[in-house]
Design a protein around this motif. Structure first.
Motif, mmCIF file in Angstrom:
data_model
loop_
_atom_site.group_PDB
_atom_site.id
_atom_site.type_symbol
_atom_site.label_atom_id
_atom_site.label_comp_id
_atom_site.label_asym_id
_atom_site.label_seq_id
_atom_site.Cartn_x
_atom_site.Cartn_y
_atom_site.Cartn_z
ATOM 1 N N LYS A 2 0.659 -0.829 -0.462
ATOM 2 C CA LYS A 2 -0.239 -0.159 0.046
ATOM 3 C C LYS A 2 0.897 1.320 0.293
ATOM 4 O O LYS A 2 1.964 1.202 0.670
ATOM 5 C CB LYS A 2 -0.870 -0.291 0.836
ATOM 6 N N LYS A 3 0.769 2.154 -1.263
ATOM 7 C CA LYS A 3 1.705 3.093 -0.630
ATOM 8 C C LYS A 3 2.011 4.286 -0.055
ATOM 9 O O LYS A 3 0.302 4.322 0.103
ATOM 10 C CB LYS A 3 2.010 3.882 -2.667
ATOM 11 N N LEU A 4 2.323 4.479 0.796
ATOM 12 C CA LEU A 4 2.848 5.080 1.796
ATOM 13 C C LEU A 4 1.864 5.352 3.466
ATOM 14 O O LEU A 4 2.546 5.443 4.070
ATOM 15 C CB LEU A 4 2.544 7.143 1.651
ATOM 16 N N VAL A 5 0.126 4.900 2.949
ATOM 17 C CA VAL A 5 -0.259 4.619 4.154
ATOM 18 C C VAL A 5 0.638 3.355 4.888
ATOM 19 O O VAL A 5 0.831 2.782 5.650
ATOM 20 C CB VAL A 5 -1.393 4.233 4.228
ATOM 21 N N SER A 6 0.629 2.239 4.022
ATOM 22 C CA SER A 6 1.158 1.128 4.180
ATOM 23 C C SER A 6 1.831 0.434 3.531
ATOM 24 O O SER A 6 3.079 -0.863 3.474
ATOM 25 C CB SER A 6 -0.025 -0.013 5.099
ATOM 26 N N ILE A 7 2.510 1.094 2.170
ATOM 27 C CA ILE A 7 4.029 1.042 1.477
ATOM 28 C C ILE A 7 4.917 1.955 1.101
ATOM 29 O O ILE A 7 3.426 2.998 1.044
ATOM 30 C CB ILE A 7 3.496 -0.043 0.209
ATOM 31 N N VAL A 8 5.742 1.645 1.780
ATOM 32 C CA VAL A 8 6.951 2.359 2.185
ATOM 33 C C VAL A 8 7.900 2.632 0.988
ATOM 34 O O VAL A 8 8.677 2.339 0.431
ATOM 35 C CB VAL A 8 7.872 3.331 3.058
ATOM 36 N N SER A 42 -7.084 9.864 2.704
ATOM 37 C CA SER A 42 -6.545 10.678 3.109
ATOM 38 C C SER A 42 -6.309 12.020 2.694
ATOM 39 O O SER A 42 -7.229 11.430 1.550
ATOM 40 C CB SER A 42 -4.628 10.383 3.958
ATOM 41 N N GLU A 43 -5.878 12.487 1.836
ATOM 42 C CA GLU A 43 -5.910 14.002 0.999
ATOM 43 C C GLU A 43 -4.705 12.938 0.283
ATOM 44 O O GLU A 43 -4.089 12.211 0.701
ATOM 45 C CB GLU A 43 -4.875 15.318 1.706
ATOM 46 N N VAL A 44 -5.075 13.946 -1.179
ATOM 47 C CA VAL A 44 -4.344 13.189 -2.342
ATOM 48 C C VAL A 44 -2.746 14.131 -2.906
ATOM 49 O O VAL A 44 -3.129 14.906 -2.614
ATOM 50 C CB VAL A 44 -5.100 12.748 -2.996
ATOM 51 N N TYR A 45 -2.192 13.442 -3.896
ATOM 52 C CA TYR A 45 -1.209 14.198 -4.627
ATOM 53 C C TYR A 45 -1.600 13.770 -6.221
ATOM 54 O O TYR A 45 -1.507 12.491 -6.072
ATOM 55 C CB TYR A 45 -0.595 14.718 -3.960
ATOM 56 N N LEU A 46 -1.678 14.219 -7.115
ATOM 57 C CA LEU A 46 -1.858 13.804 -8.144
ATOM 58 C C LEU A 46 -1.853 14.537 -9.080
ATOM 59 O O LEU A 46 -1.645 13.894 -10.299
ATOM 60 C CB LEU A 46 -3.586 14.384 -8.417
ATOM 61 N N ASP A 47 0.239 14.248 -8.625
ATOM 62 C CA ASP A 47 0.967 14.149 -9.799
ATOM 63 C C ASP A 47 1.263 12.543 -10.427
ATOM 64 O O ASP A 47 2.398 12.121 -9.137
ATOM 65 C CB ASP A 47 2.183 14.913 -9.508
ATOM 66 N N SER A 48 0.922 12.327 -11.257
ATOM 67 C CA SER A 48 1.493 10.912 -11.436
ATOM 68 C C SER A 48 2.788 10.265 -11.479
ATOM 69 O O SER A 48 3.193 8.971 -11.143
ATOM 70 C CB SER A 48 0.387 10.118 -12.436
ATOM 71 N N THR A 49 3.622 11.138 -11.698
ATOM 72 C CA THR A 49 4.891 10.415 -11.310
ATOM 73 C C THR A 49 5.435 10.511 -10.154
ATOM 74 O O THR A 49 6.773 9.881 -9.492
ATOM 75 C CB THR A 49 5.989 11.724 -11.951
ATOM 76 N N ILE A 50 4.983 10.903 -9.262
ATOM 77 C CA ILE A 50 5.416 11.120 -8.008
ATOM 78 C C ILE A 50 4.622 10.722 -6.405
ATOM 79 O O ILE A 50 5.345 10.710 -5.879
ATOM 80 C CB ILE A 50 5.681 12.701 -7.276
ATOM 81 N N ALA A 51 3.517 10.841 -7.056
ATOM 82 C CA ALA A 51 2.463 10.597 -6.539
ATOM 83 C C ALA A 51 2.962 9.009 -5.461
ATOM 84 O O ALA A 51 3.092 8.245 -6.053
ATOM 85 C CB ALA A 51 0.941 10.107 -6.147
ATOM 86 N N ASP A 53 0.788 6.787 -2.410
ATOM 87 C CA ASP A 53 -0.228 6.019 -1.649
ATOM 88 C C ASP A 53 -1.258 5.986 -2.205
ATOM 89 O O ASP A 53 -1.548 6.738 -3.546
ATOM 90 C CB ASP A 53 -0.670 7.460 -0.473
ATOM 91 N N ASP A 54 -1.607 5.007 -1.291
ATOM 92 C CA ASP A 54 -3.140 4.283 -2.437
ATOM 93 C C ASP A 54 -4.299 4.816 -2.278
ATOM 94 O O ASP A 54 -5.103 5.424 -3.072
ATOM 95 C CB ASP A 54 -3.665 3.122 -0.872
ATOM 96 N N ALA A 55 -4.624 6.622 -1.343
ATOM 97 C CA ALA A 55 -5.638 7.364 -1.807
ATOM 98 C C ALA A 55 -5.090 7.939 -2.534
ATOM 99 O O ALA A 55 -6.609 8.494 -3.580
ATOM 100 C CB ALA A 55 -6.419 8.556 -0.651
ATOM 101 N N SER A 56 -3.857 8.466 -3.335
ATOM 102 C CA SER A 56 -3.713 9.527 -4.621
ATOM 103 C C SER A 56 -4.246 8.293 -5.261
ATOM 104 O O SER A 56 -5.258 8.320 -6.879
ATOM 105 C CB SER A 56 -2.523 10.067 -4.094
ATOM 106 N N PHE A 57 -3.656 6.800 -5.756
ATOM 107 C CA PHE A 57 -3.059 6.453 -6.478
ATOM 108 C C PHE A 57 -4.989 5.729 -6.893
ATOM 109 O O PHE A 57 -5.214 5.158 -7.900
ATOM 110 C CB PHE A 57 -3.205 4.696 -5.614
#
Length: 530
Positions: A2-8, A42-51, A53-57
């Motif tokens: 899981k990206k950032l939340v549970s996958i770093v 959680s809040e999201v970040y929508l630059d696909s090259t940098i995102a 975390d799960d919520a953003s994905f």
């Protein structure tokens, strides 16, 4: 993957769960049939090259589209690809793109992919998932600052034709292309907004089924149907209200009151939701293990490690959770060959056997000339992690004479630091896949892997992995990886614990929505609400 939340970064996970406190503001909901009311953790970040975390994905999956996507069975399906060709040496892919447009009406072109991928590998971007481009020619050298970005093995033959050159044949390459890091970006728009790209509705461009209409930071996001989307006839939902609710209890309460159409729960609410008729349990392709540090004298002894592994009752460890017992390194449902699940082959190697565990224990203690063994078990400081820690301690101490386990719970960031510094005896950790292939798990434990903090080094294992990664015959490759996993389980440096599961609560009025097991993203394109 899981990206950032549970996958770093590259998917490292603690035994974690979402926070309990919340000041979330839930949007006013519409009862319309063409409107969905959902939640984000959680809040999201929508630059696909940098995102990362799960919520953003989750949101990117609905507002963007790449060359391919994954369906509910992890099978690769064409997105913006109309057709493609692969060279005889399996190292050059030529993709013909279908006609599609950005949300500003401009055409999506092959150049948009070239720009975005070069942005990912550019060291100045510092993209956490840049390593996913390693299979592309010169990818690693560019990431490491040795070559310029224009040497990446990707080029636009023309507006509708993208060609990609690989370093070596990569059987899972198409599944890689479904990952958000491989989405396109329009160069002029991205550069215009620079660091602000992906943080507001007006400073982000979309090419998927939906676009972001409004974005109330840390509170809510509204998606609406994209009128420029190439397959808009397939999209029946006109509006999606996403409320940011980090508190699972609040999320559950809102769903129970009919204010949310669908929610995903972790194991902390298992007992509350387990008897609901609208509950569906689903396994993620995320594995959790007990990692042993071979710097510890006792754990450097194979018999001691075997005793620990064969003592653990995986099913009892996960009682009262959505999780499932795991006996292999590669989780269930990720990798198949001719209909056979990879995880089904090596199931019996580390099954619970209390008597044999005791025999290994006495043998190991005799070799160490030690009657009492004390070990520290490091876990994350969440309720679920601590629960697993207590259960592991109880099972081990009750079966293995004069074993003392000290469970220490620390913040996740500190857990990562201690893992990196090899400052532990036993540590719980998890891993989620970055692509649909066994190698995303098995590559972790080679002698030179940056994620192998155990001190484990086995030339036989390394050789199996090396042979598998170079092999183009899928059957032979499959066998190499199976042999590698068997070797790793026989050496018992990594002890599988469980495969993470989730609980999905969904309104009976909602159809056509699914969660991709590999990425844990929810796909809304085909959603229908009655």
């Amino acid at each position: 993957m899981k990206k950032l939340v549970s996958i770093v970064c590259a998917s490292l996970i603690s035994l974690s769960i979402l926070p309990i406190q919340s000041n979330a503001v839930v949007q006013k909901k519409s009862p319309a049939k063409d409107v969905l009311n959902l939640a984000l953790s959680s809040e999201v970040y929508l630059d696909s090259t940098i995102a990362t975390d799960d919520a953003s994905f989750d949101v990117l999956d609905d507002v963007m589209e790449g060359l391919f996507f994954l369906d509910s069975k992890n099978e690769v399906k064409p997105g913006l690809v109309a057709n493609y060709k692969v060279s005889s040496d399996l190292k050059t892919y030529t993709f013909s793109l279908r006609k599609s447009r950005w949300s500003d009406g401009a055409q999506v072109t092959a150049h948009d992919f070239v720009y975005a991928w070069r942005k990912v590998v550019n060291p100045r971007t510092a993209a956490a998932y840049s390593f996913l481009m390693s299979s592309i020619k010169n990818g690693d050298d560019i990431i490491n600052g040795i070559l310029p970005v224009d040497k990446l093995g990707v080029k636009a033959i023309d507006n509708q034709t993208l060609q990609v050159q690989l370093e070596n044949p990569t059987p899972y390459f198409l599944s890689l292309l479904a990952f958000p890091t491989f989405y396109p970006q329009k160069e002029s728009f991205s550069k215009k907004h620079s660091d602000d790209y992906g943080v507001t509705a007006t400073k982000t461009l979309f090419n998927g089924p939906f676009i972001v209409k409004t974005w109330n930071y840390n509170k809510s996001i509204k998606l609406v149907k994209n009128s420029y989307y190439w397959d808009q006839k397939a999209v029946k939902i006109k509006e999606v209200n996403l409320s940011i609710i980090p508190n699972e209890n609040t999320m559950y309460s809102m769903y129970s009151k009919g204010k949310l159409d669908r929610i995903i729960l972790g194991s902390t609410l298992y007992s509350t939701a387990k008897n609901r008729k609208d509950l569906k349990q689903q396994l993620e392709q995320t594995s959790f293990y007990l990692k042993t540090n071979l710097k510890n004298k006792a754990l450097n002894n194979l018999d001691i490690r075997k005793a620990i592994a064969l003592t653990l009752d995986k099913s009892k460890l996960s009682e009262g959770t959505f999780n499932s017992a795991l006996n292999t390194i590669v989780p269930k449902g990720l990798s198949y060959n001719k209909g056979i699940d990879f995880s089904s082959i090596n199931q019996s190697i580390l099954l619970k056997d209390s008597q044999k565990a005791k025999e290994y224990w006495q043998k190991g203690k005799s070799q160490l000339n030690s009657d009492t063994i004390k070990l520290n078990l490091l876990v994350s400081d969440t309720s679920l992690s601590i629960l697993y820690g207590k259960r592991i301690k109880q099972q081990l101490e009750s079966n293995l004479e004069n074993l003392v386990i000290n469970v220490k719970a620390v913040p996740f960031s500190q857990l990562l630091d201690k893992d990196y510094m090899k400052d532990y005896d036993l540590i719980t950790f998890g891993w989620g896949p970055d692509y649909v292939d066994s190698s995303t798990f098995l590559n972790l434990f080679t002698s030179n892997s940056g994620f192998n903090s155990t001190g484990y080094s086995n030339s036989t294992y390394d050789n199996y992995i090396d042979l598998a990664n170079k092999e183009t015959d899928l059957d032979v490759r499959w066998t190499y990886f199976l042999n590698a996993e068997k070797q790793l389980l026989d050496d018992t440096v990594i002890i599988p614990l469980y495969q993470r599961g989730i609980g999905v609560l969904q309104s009976s009025k909602l159809k056509g929505i699914y969660t991709v097991p590999f990425m844990n993203t929810t796909t809304l394109k085909w959603a229908v609400k009655s």
